[in-house]
Design an enzyme around this catalytic site. Structure first.
Site, PDB file in Angstrom:
ATOM      1  N   GLN A 371      48.191 -23.599 -14.120  1.00  0.00           N
ATOM      2  CA  GLN A 371      49.168 -23.387 -15.197  1.00  0.00           C
ATOM      3  C   GLN A 371      49.594 -24.720 -15.807  1.00  0.00           C
ATOM      4  OE1 GLN A 371      49.777 -20.303 -15.989  1.00  0.00           O
ATOM      5  NE2 GLN A 371      51.281 -20.609 -17.614  1.00  0.00           N
ATOM      6  N   GLY A 374      47.244 -25.919 -18.272  1.00  0.00           N
ATOM      7  CA  GLY A 374      47.105 -25.117 -19.476  1.00  0.00           C
ATOM      8  C   GLY A 374      45.678 -24.650 -19.676  1.00  0.00           C
ATOM      9  N   GLU A 398      38.260 -16.039   8.255  1.00  0.00           N
ATOM     10  CA  GLU A 398      38.913 -16.304   9.547  1.00  0.00           C
ATOM     11  C   GLU A 398      40.069 -15.342   9.794  1.00  0.00           C
ATOM     12  OE1 GLU A 398      36.927 -18.055  10.792  1.00  0.00           O
ATOM     13  OE2 GLU A 398      36.342 -19.770   9.583  1.00  0.00           O
ATOM     14  N   THR A 400      42.032 -12.032   7.447  1.00  0.00           N
ATOM     15  CA  THR A 400      42.832 -11.934   6.229  1.00  0.00           C
ATOM     16  C   THR A 400      44.314 -12.191   6.520  1.00  0.00           C
ATOM     17  OG1 THR A 400      43.231  -9.577   6.532  1.00  0.00           O
ATOM     18  CG2 THR A 400      41.237 -10.206   5.317  1.00  0.00           C
TER      19      THR A 400
END
Length: 419
Positions: A371, A374, A398, A400
């Site tokens: 973000q 941009g 490895e 979740t």
């Protein structure tokens, strides 16, 4: 002089990489950290920037450099040619490598004495020495299409015929399988009786092979991934693959031992491996997040809008502060858990906690970095998109994030009879 001219003439300030502070600091650790940092910056990063966009594999020359530095044997005892260090140093080096290219930190996990715990002492010593030299780099075949988080559901079958195991089944998510010197395969050699744990009868077998080839009876195809390039990840089919009977790689020899520990040795060994792997994953996640942060610090000074470098804008400065704080928190946590593992303290819950926190942090931080960049962040022109893609995987492999939450909660809350 315009503000633009002033910004251009101002030397950009790079983010300061982390220091190794007390209580973890020793001169030897600091030297190792700085060596790994220089190597990652000068040698790994240029290769990553060239090959990752092509989905290229780690070149043999870079593997050789990792071997020369001793990184394949960080945790291998010195008497076998390794560095004789602990999980702490292994994770510390891996953070530095992941900052450049996560795949180089990951390939280290395919050595470190993996695939060496055979029954014969002389052979074990030889394999440990090869592991330390980077001549015994493997792959691990645990998961299956219907057994990923639930390893007790493994159905790949090994039947003893004379002096060989005959293996038949289907494995998935086996990274580095074809390029490896061996594949450590979790198989079912027996079925649990009624009332016994489902993990009873699981065994790890050692399939030796030539690099770049599959042995007779083994075939597969690469899985096309969003990220995590550097080595291929395979879907494998075992059709009567033959493995010598002595190639059982469990601390308790599941083939010849007796009692519950021997019967569950395959599962116990897989869990032991996963505890270290989860802390290692946390370190890799910290390296990725740190890379995203350090790249953002430079970019925010380069990019100008409204007549100012966007680094002047408070909202973006605060975002950087939050990213840095989250990274530092996860780094402190993985160092603590690595230290506990080196002391031999049982810490399955803590390993799950740090894996959960560090990987979810890496996703947040790399997403925020995208973000901050941009539109430029959503291109392959910048490294941040690679960090973002790789970080997303760390919450999956490895175990979740959901599996980590289950491990943690099961050690905190009893289940009712209705569960």
């Amino acid at each position: 002089m315009t503000s633009s001219d002033s910004a251009t003439e101002t030397e950009l300030q790079e983010a300061r990489p982390p220091d190794l502070l007390p209580p973890w600091h020793t001169p030897e650790r600091e030297e190792l950290q700085l060596q790994a940092r220089r190597f990652a910056t000068d040698e790994v990063l240029p290769v990553a920037n060239e090959l990752d966009p092509q989905k290229g594999e780690i070149p043999a020359s870079l593997l050789q450099r990792l071997a020369e530095l001793g990184y394949f044997g960080i945790t291998v005892p010195a008497e076998h040619g390794g560095l004789g260090l602990g999980v702490f140093e292994y994770c510390m080096v891996s953070e530095e490598l992941a900052r450049a290219w996560m795949s180089t930190a990951s390939i280290l996990a395919r050595s470190q004495g993996l695939g060496t715990t055979v029954a014969d002492a002389d052979r074990r010593a030889d394999l440990l020495a090869r592991s330390a030299r980077g001549e015994w780099i493997g792959a691990i075949a645990l998961s299956e299409p219907d057994a990923g988080s639930d390893l007790a559901g493994v159905s790949t079958r090994a039947v003893l015929e004379g002096d060989e195991w005959v293996v038949t089944g289907h494995k998935r998510w086996c990274g580095n399988a074809k390029a490896a010197d061996f594949i450590q395969v979790l198989v079912r050699t027996g079925d649990p009786e009624e009332g016994e744990p489902r993990s009873r009868g699981l065994t790890n077998l050692l399939l030796e092979k030539k690099r770049g080839e599959f042995p007779e009876g083994l075939s597969g195809h690469p899985i096309d991934k969003v990220g995590y390039h550097g080595f291929l990840t395979w879907d494998l089919t075992f059709d009567g693959v033959r493995i010598p009977a002595g190639n059982v790689v469990d601390d308790a020899n599941a083939a010849d031992g007796e009692g519950e520990e021997a019967a569950r040795a395959g599962m116990l060994k897989a869990k032991e491996f996963l505890n270290t792997a989860r802390v290692h994953t946390a370190a890799r996640a910290v390296g990725l997040a740190r890379a995203a942060l350090e790249d953002s610090v430079v970019y925010l000074q380069e990019r100008e809008q409204f007549g100012h470098p966007i680094a002047d804008f408070q909202a973006l400065r605060f975002a950087v502060a939050e990213m840095a704080a989250q990274i530092e928190q996860s780094r402190a946590f993985y160092r603590q858990v690595a230290h506990l593992l080196d002391l031999g303290v049982p810490c399955e819950r803590e390993a799950a906690m740090v894996k959960l926190e560090a990987t979810e942090m890496a996703v947040r931080v790399t997403n925020q970095a995208m973000q901050l960049h941009g539109g430029n962040g959503y291109t392959t022109e910048r490294q941040v998109e690679r960090h973002w893609r790789d970080a997303r995987l760390t919450t999956i492999f490895e175990g979740t994030s959901e599996i980590q939450k289950r491990i943690i909660s099961d050690r905190m809350l009893p289940r009712s009879p209705l569960s």
